[in-house]
Write a protein that holds these residues in place. Structure first.
Motif, PDB file in Angstrom:
ATOM      1  N   VAL A 175      -2.363   5.603  -5.343  1.00 44.17           N
ATOM      2  CA  VAL A 175      -2.314   4.282  -5.985  1.00 44.17           C
ATOM      3  C   VAL A 175      -3.366   3.375  -5.342  1.00 44.17           C
ATOM      4  CG1 VAL A 175      -0.866   2.280  -6.559  1.00 44.17           C
ATOM      5  CG2 VAL A 175       0.191   4.531  -6.271  1.00 44.17           C
ATOM      6  N   PHE A 224      -3.428  -0.834  -9.762  1.00 46.23           N
ATOM      7  CA  PHE A 224      -2.833  -2.130 -10.069  1.00 46.23           C
ATOM      8  C   PHE A 224      -3.816  -3.210  -9.618  1.00 46.23           C
ATOM      9  CE2 PHE A 224       1.593  -4.461  -9.783  1.00 46.23           C
ATOM     10  CZ  PHE A 224       1.210  -5.272 -10.851  1.00 46.23           C
ATOM     11  N   ARG A 234      -3.367 -11.193  -3.078  1.00 49.59           N
ATOM     12  CA  ARG A 234      -1.984 -10.723  -2.900  1.00 49.59           C
ATOM     13  C   ARG A 234      -1.832  -9.209  -2.824  1.00 49.59           C
ATOM     14  NH1 ARG A 234      -1.947 -15.680  -1.498  1.00 49.59           N
ATOM     15  NH2 ARG A 234      -2.368 -17.102  -3.209  1.00 49.59           N
ATOM     16  N   ALA A 260       0.471  -7.651  -0.166  1.00 49.20           N
ATOM     17  CA  ALA A 260       1.907  -7.886  -0.369  1.00 49.20           C
ATOM     18  C   ALA A 260       2.435  -6.971  -1.475  1.00 49.20           C
ATOM     19  CB  ALA A 260       2.154  -9.350  -0.731  1.00 49.20           C
ATOM     20  N   ILE A 261       1.670  -6.839  -2.537  1.00 44.93           N
ATOM     21  CA  ILE A 261       2.107  -5.974  -3.638  1.00 44.93           C
ATOM     22  C   ILE A 261       2.132  -4.519  -3.178  1.00 44.93           C
ATOM     23  CG2 ILE A 261       1.394  -5.079  -5.908  1.00 44.93           C
ATOM     24  CD1 ILE A 261       0.747  -7.994  -6.651  1.00 44.93           C
ATOM     25  N   THR A 312       2.630  -3.477  -0.211  1.00 41.91           N
ATOM     26  CA  THR A 312       3.789  -3.323   0.682  1.00 41.91           C
ATOM     27  C   THR A 312       5.041  -2.997  -0.140  1.00 41.91           C
ATOM     28  OG1 THR A 312       2.844  -4.829   2.320  1.00 41.91           O
ATOM     29  CG2 THR A 312       5.231  -4.516   2.401  1.00 41.91           C
ATOM     30  N   GLY A 313       5.185  -3.680  -1.269  1.00 42.48           N
ATOM     31  CA  GLY A 313       6.322  -3.406  -2.153  1.00 42.48           C
ATOM     32  C   GLY A 313       6.273  -2.006  -2.734  1.00 42.48           C
ATOM     33  N   VAL A 314       5.070  -1.574  -3.126  1.00 43.76           N
ATOM     34  CA  VAL A 314       4.895  -0.217  -3.675  1.00 43.76           C
ATOM     35  C   VAL A 314       5.328   0.805  -2.630  1.00 43.76           C
ATOM     36  CG1 VAL A 314       3.190   1.486  -4.434  1.00 43.76           C
ATOM     37  CG2 VAL A 314       2.998  -0.884  -5.238  1.00 43.76           C
ATOM     38  N   LEU A 328       7.208   0.374   0.089  1.00 41.62           N
ATOM     39  CA  LEU A 328       8.631   0.309   0.438  1.00 41.62           C
ATOM     40  C   LEU A 328       9.483   1.018  -0.610  1.00 41.62           C
ATOM     41  CD1 LEU A 328       9.085  -3.333   1.794  1.00 41.62           C
ATOM     42  CD2 LEU A 328       9.587  -1.226   3.034  1.00 41.62           C
ATOM     43  N   ALA A 329       9.057   0.905  -1.871  1.00 38.54           N
ATOM     44  CA  ALA A 329       9.832   1.533  -2.940  1.00 38.54           C
ATOM     45  C   ALA A 329       9.595   3.040  -2.985  1.00 38.54           C
ATOM     46  CB  ALA A 329       9.476   0.904  -4.287  1.00 38.54           C
ATOM     47  N   LYS A 330       8.357   3.462  -2.759  1.00 37.78           N
ATOM     48  CA  LYS A 330       8.031   4.901  -2.826  1.00 37.78           C
ATOM     49  C   LYS A 330       7.150   5.285  -1.649  1.00 37.78           C
ATOM     50  CE  LYS A 330       8.816   6.720  -7.311  1.00 37.78           C
ATOM     51  NZ  LYS A 330       8.276   6.672  -8.650  1.00 37.78           N
ATOM     52  N   LEU A 343       3.977   7.778  -1.599  1.00 33.12           N
ATOM     53  CA  LEU A 343       2.694   7.522  -2.253  1.00 33.12           C
ATOM     54  C   LEU A 343       1.597   7.229  -1.223  1.00 33.12           C
ATOM     55  CD1 LEU A 343       3.917   5.180  -5.130  1.00 33.12           C
ATOM     56  CD2 LEU A 343       3.365   7.624  -5.299  1.00 33.12           C
ATOM     57  N   HIS A 384      -1.398 -12.640   3.862  1.00 30.30           N
ATOM     58  CA  HIS A 384      -0.809 -11.337   3.511  1.00 30.30           C
ATOM     59  C   HIS A 384      -1.458 -10.207   4.309  1.00 30.30           C
ATOM     60  CE1 HIS A 384       1.059 -13.667   0.493  1.00 30.30           C
ATOM     61  NE2 HIS A 384      -0.062 -13.876  -0.164  1.00 30.30           N
ATOM     62  N   TYR A 408       6.711   1.662   9.940  1.00 30.96           N
ATOM     63  CA  TYR A 408       7.465   0.507   9.453  1.00 30.96           C
ATOM     64  C   TYR A 408       8.370   0.889   8.281  1.00 30.96           C
ATOM     65  CZ  TYR A 408       8.301  -3.770   6.801  1.00 30.96           C
ATOM     66  OH  TYR A 408       8.888  -4.769   6.087  1.00 30.96           O
ATOM     67  N   MET A 418      14.884  -3.595  -5.034  1.00 36.00           N
ATOM     68  CA  MET A 418      14.011  -4.001  -3.927  1.00 36.00           C
ATOM     69  C   MET A 418      13.978  -5.528  -3.954  1.00 36.00           C
ATOM     70  SD  MET A 418      11.674  -4.462  -1.757  1.00 36.00           S
ATOM     71  CE  MET A 418      10.057  -5.039  -1.419  1.00 36.00           C
ATOM     72  N   GLU A 469       6.417 -12.751   4.372  1.00 38.15           N
ATOM     73  CA  GLU A 469       5.734 -13.793   5.150  1.00 38.15           C
ATOM     74  C   GLU A 469       5.701 -15.121   4.408  1.00 38.15           C
ATOM     75  OE1 GLU A 469       4.438 -10.922   4.260  1.00 38.15           O
ATOM     76  OE2 GLU A 469       2.454 -11.098   3.321  1.00 38.15           O
ATOM     77  N   CYS A 521       5.586 -10.850  -4.767  1.00 42.45           N
ATOM     78  CA  CYS A 521       4.581  -9.797  -4.944  1.00 42.45           C
ATOM     79  C   CYS A 521       5.129  -8.436  -4.496  1.00 42.45           C
ATOM     80  CB  CYS A 521       3.300 -10.146  -4.191  1.00 42.45           C
ATOM     81  SG  CYS A 521       2.312 -11.398  -5.039  1.00 42.45           S
ATOM     82  N   ALA A 522       5.840  -8.417  -3.379  1.00 47.78           N
ATOM     83  CA  ALA A 522       6.412  -7.152  -2.914  1.00 47.78           C
ATOM     84  C   ALA A 522       7.447  -6.650  -3.919  1.00 47.78           C
ATOM     85  CB  ALA A 522       7.046  -7.327  -1.541  1.00 47.78           C
ATOM     86  N   GLY A 549       5.515  -5.278  -6.785  1.00 51.39           N
ATOM     87  CA  GLY A 549       4.921  -4.002  -6.402  1.00 51.39           C
ATOM     88  C   GLY A 549       5.951  -2.887  -6.492  1.00 51.39           C
ATOM     89  N   ALA A 550       7.176  -3.199  -6.063  1.00 51.39           N
ATOM     90  CA  ALA A 550       8.252  -2.206  -6.127  1.00 51.39           C
ATOM     91  C   ALA A 550       8.584  -1.868  -7.583  1.00 51.39           C
ATOM     92  CB  ALA A 550       9.488  -2.727  -5.405  1.00 51.39           C
ATOM     93  N   ALA A 598       6.196   0.438  -8.888  1.00 52.61           N
ATOM     94  CA  ALA A 598       6.430   1.791  -8.374  1.00 52.61           C
ATOM     95  C   ALA A 598       7.721   2.407  -8.915  1.00 52.61           C
ATOM     96  CB  ALA A 598       6.458   1.765  -6.851  1.00 52.61           C
ATOM     97  N   ILE A 630      -3.289  -0.960 -14.620  1.00 56.09           N
ATOM     98  CA  ILE A 630      -2.936  -2.204 -15.291  1.00 56.09           C
ATOM     99  C   ILE A 630      -3.269  -3.372 -14.379  1.00 56.09           C
ATOM    100  CG2 ILE A 630      -1.114  -1.377 -16.820  1.00 56.09           C
ATOM    101  CD1 ILE A 630       0.909  -2.335 -14.704  1.00 56.09           C
TER     102      ILE A 630
END
Lengths: 341, 616
Positions: free
Chosen positions: A52, A72, A78, A81-82, A84-86, A88-90, A93, A111, A311, B260, B290, B297-298, B301-302, B305, B466
């Protein structure tokens, strides 16, 4: 998850190249970085489905559109931060963050600090061209003082931000630098960044041919490069120069790194500092090297020191250790209840 | 001889003291005992933004109000029947609201010259004629507490801290509530400090015994409030933040997606972050980011995903999230955004309630950026609304704004435990590896919902890119084509508007489907409006109450329904936002009735507004 265990097909540069027409200016340094990435991913054994690219806004942030992986293209600053979310979820990847000096160090500085501080397992590539390209050439946080742009017609007065020092100051455990034209050097840096478990920060010196051409000329020009680059290799003395007679020593009196010439003032090869990429103190000094005239810019892996645990594993580990202990029903019934009949 | 126990239908008690006096704990423990007695109830924790304002000052006063009864309780009560004032400042701030003839319990021991000065009293109100017309009980609670806990050898300061339990003991006696739940709670809370637990229990018992044995019982009634006739089932008390968090967790289970949750601390939304952070066993990822931007955003992002991203904040934080909301709308990813509204603008009134972020929710983004907006009406309602927000987000591939407020977040009410197995699941649909050479198009839409094709990383063959740049309707690739942008904008609106066909028709909460006046509300004004309309109807007025859960889009039948009334009155704790939206959508002559004092509406004020509107 794929149910079949077919042997891994051998992927090539073509497999990682999307069908979208690349829209950077002709001659832009981004092309070389893109090609290098498309070429290196197959060598890493990367798969398209598990890769990704997350980017912010700016010229460099168009990068994901040209990779035939998941991508993405997000909003200004940002991406860390985005991403980080990806992650954390998977966690499985491979997540690459593409950012620039304006995107990552100005609007998105916060960020970047925190993605690095948390040591999220991301490969962060910061394309540094010392200029805002997509908005037509304003100065950026990495522009040198005096840069004349439409927003600084008399020259910029803001002191310059050093990306390597910024990353190390944020607690980075992997910091490296390469340059867009270094097609042999860059893949190695990508491979090291990819293999590192934790946040890998890579500054890529990149040329903006339209708004800030030739700022890295001394480093990239074959004639001048040897005297202006210090190619780092772990366990090897920091020697550079066209004649291979210059080196770096640690001057205990000035408490700083210093450029010396081997054979002059009784300096021998044995006096030259040996690069230790696990030394944070050395990394901090190398991060500042190249700012004064006559100093070479360190290239390659400046610092690499993996943490004992990741982490994301720690976050998910807290969930796993609790898993199954209570259900939602248990939680809802957890307080004091009473029955109405 | 003691007076006989009087039976009341309902009672409003307000505990007020210094921020450090433990009034919130006193109130919540009184609430718990009351709930276990089977009463219906509503609570209102009313505290300052400062953690510990200077002791004894009026701005450091913290209060907790509870209305409980043997009949259905919808509001916290306009006026307390009993005010407990632990210091002069608490009396000063709260006296004007006490019912004439109501009971006033004062801790005389705290009415010192210094405390009187700090509260701005030139003379001691406990001694003059200021309190004439109230039933005043002056007690040196401080002194009696010190005596009750003497044997435990606590320091002066720690011993005095027990005076809230002494007071609670007295109030539990007065309203014939059980002490045991409080004792159990104290033993658990101070399990590691048994001397503190025992001192508090001793203070509680002493306060209770004082009521029972002292001369007080000769002229003060003890009261009883019978259990309410509620629907059979298992009940507990719940705050809005709890019910909302559990609803989000349920939404995750019903959709089959991992939650999430990304958030940044902010009053009054933080309890949701705390609650969900304590529910890791359900596979909920919580992330304290933070900043507000990183939090959304996190979460986004989740969602990209393949999880269900959720973020939560209050107005100022939602403002910071706005750009990312636009990205969620443009990339059509599921996301739930919770706004626990507070007084604004800017920092405003962090601990006080308001519902002034409706415009922000419906309109507050750059570009034409529609998103569904739903609102909760009470603490228990948060559970259902949170599930509904998750359902809409997943089914329509869209961010959803869930509006709640500071009042609902902190208030508690009895809640019948839901049957989780009876809730219809809404499994999320994610793209599988395409067959053959078929190219994956992330913007291929479901014909009915117009939701796009959700391809998630990790799946072979659905690789795609995207972003926030406009995408081609046909391929999902970047497109600057003018006709395409028109089509995509229209489609984004059509998708959100289409949700109107997937939500229940608007019902009338109370009254007829047509008539003279419709009182239209949303959010936490539900209780006061319901009660005011009930009284107006008892007076024979033609009034109906319509309360909206869906604010964008509105239910399909709403326009027709409102058309059946001669007049429309919209009470709101803002400057008239729903009123404007209704006028805009339906060209209706909706009239505002507004209040932005940081406090819930009073039934009396609403009733006057209803009468005035009907008479006009």
């Amino acid at each position: 998850m794929n149910e079949m265990t077919t042997p891994q097909e051998k992927l090539t540069i073509k497999d990682f190249t999307s069908d979208q027409e690349v829209r950077w200016c002709p001659g832009c340094g981004d092309y070389a970085i893109l090609k290098c990435m498309q070429r290196t991913l197959p060598e890493l054994g990367a798969t398209r489905e598990n890769t990704v690219f997350v980017s912010g806004i700016g010229c460099s942030s168009r990068f994901p559109y040209y990779m035939d992986t998941y991508g993405f293209h997000t909003i200004h600053g940002r991406a860390p931060a985005i991403a980080t979310g990806v992650k954390l979820a998977k966690p499985e990847l491979d997540v690459w963050v593409i950012t620039g000096d304006g995107d990552g160090l100005s609007i998105g500085g916060n960020h970047l600090v925190h993605a690095i501080r948390r040591d999220v397992d991301l490969n962060i590539l910061l394309f540094n061209n010392q200029i805002y390209g997509l908005t037509k050439g304003q100065y950026s946080p990495t522009s040198v003082v005096g840069t004349k742009t439409p927003s600084t017609p008399q020259g910029s007065v803001d002191p310059t931000l050093n990306p390597i020092a910024f990353a190390l100051g944020s607690g980075a455990r992997f910091v490296a630098r390469t340059v867009d034209t270094a097609q042999k050097h860059m893949p190695d840096v990508f491979k090291r960044a990819h293999a590192f478990k934790g946040a890998s920060f890579v500054e890529i010196l990149q040329n903006c041919i339209v708004y800030n051409d030739a700022i890295w000329e001394e480093i990239t020009n074959k004639k001048t490069a040897p005297d202006h680059q210090l190619l780092l290799e772990h366990g090897t003395p920091m020697i550079f120069g066209a004649e291979r007679n210059k080196g770096i020593i640690f001057n205990t009196k000035s408490f700083a790194l210093e450029v010396v010439t081997i054979g002059e003032n009784s300096v021998t090869e044995g006096d030259i500092l040996v690069h230790d990429e696990t030394s944070l103190q050395m990394a901090r000094m190398l991060g500042d090297l190249g700012e004064k005239p006559g100093e070479p810019a360190p290239m390659g892996v400046i610092y690499a020191s993996e943490a004992d645990h990741s982490y994301v594993d720690a976050v998910r580990g807290q969930m796993d250790s609790e898993k199954g202990k209570r259900t939602l029903k248990d939680i809802i019934r957890g307080g004091q209840t009473w029955v109405v009949e | 001889m003691a007076l006989e126990v009087q039976t009341l239908e309902s009672a409003v008690v307000r505990f007020a003291g210094d921020s450090g006096d433990g009034m919130q704990l006193t109130g919540s423990q009184f609430t718990n005992s009351t709930a276990l007695s089977g009463n219906d109830l509503a609570t209102f924790p009313d505290f300052p933004a400062e953690i510990r304002a200077p002791v004894g000052t009026t701005f450091g006063v913290s209060a907790f109000q509870i209305n409980f009864g043997a009949t259905s309780i919808k509001t916290v009560g306009d006026q307390p029947d009993v005010l407990v004032a632990m210091n002069p400042a608490a009396l000063k701030v709260n006296l004007s609201n006490l019912r004439k003839g109501g009971m006033l319990v004062l801790d005389e021991g705290s009415f010192t010259t210094r405390n009187l000065q700090k509260a701005g009293y030139a003379d001691n109100p406990a001694e003059g004629d200021t309190l004439d017309g109230y039933q005043v009980i002056k007690l040196d609670i401080s002194k009696m507490t010190m005596e009750a806990v003497k044997e435990f050898g606590l320091g002066n300061k720690e011993a005095l801290r027990c005076k809230n339990m002494w007071t609670l003991g007295l109030m539990l006696w007065m309203y014939t509530r059980k002490r045991q739940p409080v004792i159990d709670w104290l033993e658990k809370k101070f399990a590691k400090k048994p001397e503190i637990a025992n001192a508090n229990i001793a203070a509680l018992n002493a306060g209770h015994a004082y009521g029972e044995t002292s001369e007080l019982s000769a002229h003060i009634h003890q009261y009883e409030v019978e259990p309410v006739h509620a629907e059979p089932g298992i009940y507990r008390t719940v705050t809005g933040s709890q019910a909302l968090s559990w609803g989000i967790a349920a939404g995750g289970e019903l959709s089959g997606l991992e939650i999430m949750f990304g958030s940044y601390p902010i009053t009054p939304a933080s309890p949701i972050l705390h609650t969900l952070s304590g529910m890791k066993e359900l596979g909920i990822v919580t992330f304290q980011a933070e900043d507000e931007i990183a939090a959304i955003c996190a979460a986004l992002g989740a969602s990209y995903a393949g999880a269900l991203g959720v973020t939560s904040s209050s107005g100022p934080g939602i403002a910071l999230k706005t750009e990312a909301l636009g990205l969620a709308i443009s990339t059509e990813l599921p996301l739930v955004v919770i706004n626990s509204q507070r007084g604004g603008p800017s920092t405003g009134l962090p601990t006080k309630t308001e519902q002034s972020d409706l415009y922000q929710a419906i309109y507050g983004r750059n570009g034409d950026a529609p998103m569904p907006v739903v609102a909760t009406r009470s603490p228990g309602d948060c559970f259902e609304v949170a599930i509904e927000a998750c359902r809409l987000a997943v089914k329509y591939m869209t961010p959803v704004m869930l509006l709640t407020d500071g009042f609902i977040a902190n208030a508690a009410e009895p809640w019948k435990l839901p049957d989780l197995d009876a809730i219809e699941p809404f499994p999320a649909s994610q793209a599988k590896t395409p067959e053959g050479d078929e190219a994956f198009n992330p913007f291929l839409r479901d014909e009915e919902t117009l939701a796009r094709n959700w391809g998630v990383p990790g799946v072979k063959g659905t690789e795609h890119r995207i972003g926030g740049i406009e995408k081609s309707y046909d391929t999902g690739h970047i497109s600057y084509d003018p006709a395409n942008h028109q089509k995509m904008t229209d489609t984004r609106f059509a998708k959100i508007d289409g949700i109107a066909g997937d939500i229940p028709d608007q019902v009338v909460d109370q009254g007829e489907d047509s008539g003279t006046l419709a009182v239209v509300g949303w959010g936490s004004t539900y209780g006061p409006i319901e009660e005011a309309v009930k009284r107006a109807r008892a007076d024979g007025l033609s009034v109906s109450h319509i309360h909206l859960r869906y604010l964008n889009p509105f239910p399909k039948n709403l326009e027709n329904l409102l058309g059946g009334f001669d007049k429309i009155l919209v009470p709101e704790m803002n400057n008239g936002q729903l009123k404007t939206v209704l006028r805009d959508k339906f060209l209706l002559d909706a009239k505002p009735f507004t209040q932005v004092s940081g406090l819930p509406f009073k039934i009396g004020d609403l009733l006057s507004a209803i009468r005035a509107e009907i008479a006009s």
